[in-house]
Design an enzyme around this catalytic site. Structure first.
Site, PDB file in Angstrom:
ATOM      1  N   TYR A 102       0.835  -1.201   0.000  1.00 34.78           N
ATOM      2  CA  TYR A 102       0.000   0.000   0.000  1.00 34.78           C
ATOM      3  C   TYR A 102       0.872   1.254   0.000  1.00 34.78           C
ATOM      4  O   TYR A 102       1.962   1.272   0.592  1.00 34.78           O
ATOM      5  CB  TYR A 102      -0.872   0.055   1.254  1.00 34.78           C
ATOM      6  CG  TYR A 102      -2.030  -0.905   1.289  1.00 34.78           C
ATOM      7  CD1 TYR A 102      -3.288  -0.516   0.840  1.00 34.78           C
ATOM      8  CD2 TYR A 102      -1.876  -2.190   1.799  1.00 34.78           C
ATOM      9  CE1 TYR A 102      -4.364  -1.396   0.905  1.00 34.78           C
ATOM     10  CE2 TYR A 102      -2.939  -3.074   1.872  1.00 34.78           C
ATOM     11  CZ  TYR A 102      -4.184  -2.663   1.421  1.00 34.78           C
ATOM     12  OH  TYR A 102      -5.243  -3.531   1.484  1.00 34.78           O
ATOM     13  N   TYR A 141      -0.717 -10.036   0.721  1.00 39.76           N
ATOM     14  CA  TYR A 141       0.389  -9.535   1.548  1.00 39.76           C
ATOM     15  C   TYR A 141       0.269 -10.096   2.957  1.00 39.76           C
ATOM     16  O   TYR A 141      -0.822 -10.446   3.402  1.00 39.76           O
ATOM     17  CB  TYR A 141       0.400  -7.998   1.573  1.00 39.76           C
ATOM     18  CG  TYR A 141      -0.870  -7.362   2.089  1.00 39.76           C
ATOM     19  CD1 TYR A 141      -1.067  -7.153   3.459  1.00 39.76           C
ATOM     20  CD2 TYR A 141      -1.880  -6.972   1.215  1.00 39.76           C
ATOM     21  CE1 TYR A 141      -2.222  -6.578   3.933  1.00 39.76           C
ATOM     22  CE2 TYR A 141      -3.049  -6.392   1.687  1.00 39.76           C
ATOM     23  CZ  TYR A 141      -3.209  -6.196   3.048  1.00 39.76           C
ATOM     24  OH  TYR A 141      -4.368  -5.636   3.518  1.00 39.76           O
ATOM     25  N   ARG A 151      -3.210 -11.802   3.907  1.00 35.47           N
ATOM     26  CA  ARG A 151      -4.520 -11.383   3.402  1.00 35.47           C
ATOM     27  C   ARG A 151      -4.687 -11.853   1.961  1.00 35.47           C
ATOM     28  O   ARG A 151      -3.808 -11.635   1.119  1.00 35.47           O
ATOM     29  CB  ARG A 151      -4.646  -9.848   3.396  1.00 35.47           C
ATOM     30  CG  ARG A 151      -4.641  -9.118   4.725  1.00 35.47           C
ATOM     31  CD  ARG A 151      -5.780  -9.449   5.682  1.00 35.47           C
ATOM     32  NE  ARG A 151      -7.067  -9.846   5.138  1.00 35.47           N
ATOM     33  CZ  ARG A 151      -8.012  -9.016   4.693  1.00 35.47           C
ATOM     34  NH1 ARG A 151      -7.822  -7.719   4.725  1.00 35.47           N
ATOM     35  NH2 ARG A 151      -9.166  -9.453   4.239  1.00 35.47           N
ATOM     36  N   HIS A 154      -7.497  -8.275  -2.261  1.00 36.53           N
ATOM     37  CA  HIS A 154      -8.798  -7.629  -2.052  1.00 36.53           C
ATOM     38  C   HIS A 154      -8.733  -6.156  -2.410  1.00 36.53           C
ATOM     39  O   HIS A 154      -7.663  -5.549  -2.409  1.00 36.53           O
ATOM     40  CB  HIS A 154      -9.266  -7.785  -0.600  1.00 36.53           C
ATOM     41  CG  HIS A 154      -8.336  -7.167   0.392  1.00 36.53           C
ATOM     42  ND1 HIS A 154      -7.222  -7.813   0.871  1.00 36.53           N
ATOM     43  CD2 HIS A 154      -8.324  -5.940   0.977  1.00 36.53           C
ATOM     44  CE1 HIS A 154      -6.570  -7.034   1.714  1.00 36.53           C
ATOM     45  NE2 HIS A 154      -7.208  -5.878   1.796  1.00 36.53           N
ATOM     46  N   HIS A 156     -10.621  -2.651  -1.127  1.00 38.58           N
ATOM     47  CA  HIS A 156     -11.511  -2.042  -0.134  1.00 38.58           C
ATOM     48  C   HIS A 156     -12.539  -1.164  -0.847  1.00 38.58           C
ATOM     49  O   HIS A 156     -12.188  -0.444  -1.786  1.00 38.58           O
ATOM     50  CB  HIS A 156     -10.716  -1.164   0.830  1.00 38.58           C
ATOM     51  CG  HIS A 156      -9.742  -1.923   1.671  1.00 38.58           C
ATOM     52  ND1 HIS A 156     -10.058  -2.413   2.917  1.00 38.58           N
ATOM     53  CD2 HIS A 156      -8.456  -2.281   1.452  1.00 38.58           C
ATOM     54  CE1 HIS A 156      -8.998  -3.028   3.435  1.00 38.58           C
ATOM     55  NE2 HIS A 156      -8.007  -2.965   2.562  1.00 38.58           N
TER      56      HIS A 156
END
Lengths: 235, 199
Positions: A102, A141, A151, A154, A156
């Site tokens: 991110y 990640y 995770r 995905h 959000h």
């Protein structure tokens, strides 16, 4: 005026889900106090086209160059639980880049940032509830500070819908991800059908040949029951 | 799950906002253009100007540095933005959104909301709805701010549903030395845990 049924809230995960360690000190310990739906709850902020700029929905064109990774389209409809489309509603999305990193300053995962990818976008649904994003398929990640917890990939998503009560923040997953059974956030949703609501599907009909795969993701918000004085809805 | 209403579709479940939302939802520190911020009512919006400052705490009493708090309220005359907003009130946004800082703090600037009708037309005391999002919250939390110096609290139909011993968790208190400033903390769990609602 009819209320939003509360039965549909059973789809949500519980606040305390010990496998998701962060819930242990953040989940309230007392039961929620059930209150009637007053005007404050039935009203809601109106965000529409005025809050989206051209290009906000194409996350691959926000920088000078093209981001690395697999370009995809994410397309679907926002509906209410009675299958009525939710038009003119804002969707905000954010995600990791193709390497699973991110842009957020707190993310310290040992994977590269992509100077051509921020990973944030906005779109507004059209009059039939349709929306579309172009982005990069995010990488999976590891969760920092935990032993071998990963995770699944995905995106959000944050939506307002027509009222304070339709507010939803959720995550869109990709079909067949082998990490599902190991992910406490995904598994926190108790009902299998509800869990599968969060999984997109490959939409070959909307895929653009020699350009990008399309993933279909419909989002179902709370909806008020049809009143006796309302025309039945036909699609 | 939907036996009583076989025609209804299962809604999309909530998932946590996670720790990395800021560059999208509250992107000021990333050079982004926020959808909304701590300014619920711009300068010049009619009404009594107030500020609300508080912080989010976890079950250990530690500050929550990665929460997002959203506020939703009526204007000084009890009207909601976008719904029945009068043209004279274009400076009233009605919606606010803050990311908590390292010390868990958040801050809103607004006007004191007016009275809004409640169930069966009974008036509600002035209040602000809050939604709290954070890593570790699989579903956002809904609470309300009421005002300590508001006589209408005694007859408020929603406060009346709350255990009298817990109502204090919903009351913003005026700061002694700063006119217009109220303090409202959100305690997710444990001692002084805030009352949270479902509707």
């Amino acid at each position: 005026m009819t209320d939003y049924p509360t039965e549909s809230l059973a789809a949500h995960p519980p606040y305390l889900f010990p496998d998701y360690v962060a819930t242990r000190l953040r989940a309230p310990s007392r039961p929620l106090v059930i209150i009637p739906q007053t005007l404050t709850e039935i009203a809601g902020p109106v965000f529409g086209q005025a809050h989206v700029r051209p290009g906000d929905s194409d996350l691959t064109r926000q920088h000078a160059g093209t981001p690395l990774g697999e370009r995809i389209m994410v397309r679907g409809r926002v509906l209410d639980e009675n299958s009525r489309p939710v038009p003119d509603t804002l969707i905000e999305i954010w995600q990791a880049n193709a390497a699973g990193r991110y842009v957020h300053v707190v993310d310290r995962h040992d994977a590269p940032l992509d100077p051509n990818f921020t990973g944030a976008g906005r779109a507004v649904t059209d009059s039939d509830g349709w929306y579309e994003f172009v982005t990069i398929r995010p990488g999976c990640y590891p969760v920092p500070g935990l032993n071998n917890v990963w995770r699944p990939a995905h995106i959000h998503m944050s939506l307002f819908g027509p009222s304070f009560l339709t507010r939803l923040v959720t995550q869109m997953y990709f079909p067949g991800d082998p990490l599902f059974p190991y992910d406490p956030i995904f598994m926190s949703v108790p009902d299998e059908r509800a869990r599968m609501r969060m999984v997109s599907s490959l939409d070959m009909a909307m895929t653009r040949s020699e350009w990008a795969l399309c993933y279909r993701f419909d989002i179902v918000l709370r909806g008020r029951e049809a009143s006796l004085f309302e025309e039945p809805h036909h699609d | 799950m939907t036996d009583a209403r076989p025609e209804a579709e299962v809604i999309t479940p909530s998932q946590t906002v996670g720790p990395f939302f800021a560059y999208c939802l509250t992107p000021q520190d990333y050079g982004g253009d926020p959808l909304c911020d701590g300014m619920i009512a711009d300068e010049g919006a009619p009404g009594t100007r107030i500020r609300i400052e508080g912080a989010v705490y976890d079950g250990n009493g530690d500050p929550v540095p990665d929460a997002m708090v959203e506020a939703w309220q009526a204007d000084a005359e009890g009207r909601f933005a976008g719904r029945d907003a009068a043209p004279s009130n274009a400076r009233f946004r009605g919606i606010g959104r803050c990311e908590s800082r390292q010390d868990g703090s958040f801050r809103f600037e607004t006007v004191k909301p007016g009275s809004v009708p409640g169930p069966d037309g009974t008036p509600q005391a002035p209040h602000i709805n809050l939604n709290v999002f954070a890593k570790g919250l699989l579903r956002h939390l809904f609470t309300r701010i009421y005002f300590a110096d508001e006589p209408a609290n005694a007859a408020d139909p929603i406060l009346g549903l709350v255990d009298p011993d817990l109502r204090y968790t919903l009351i913003a208190r005026p700061a002694p030395d700063a006119p217009g400033l109220y303090r409202f903390d959100i305690r997710l769990q444990g001692k002084d845990e805030t009352v949270f609602f479902e509707a």
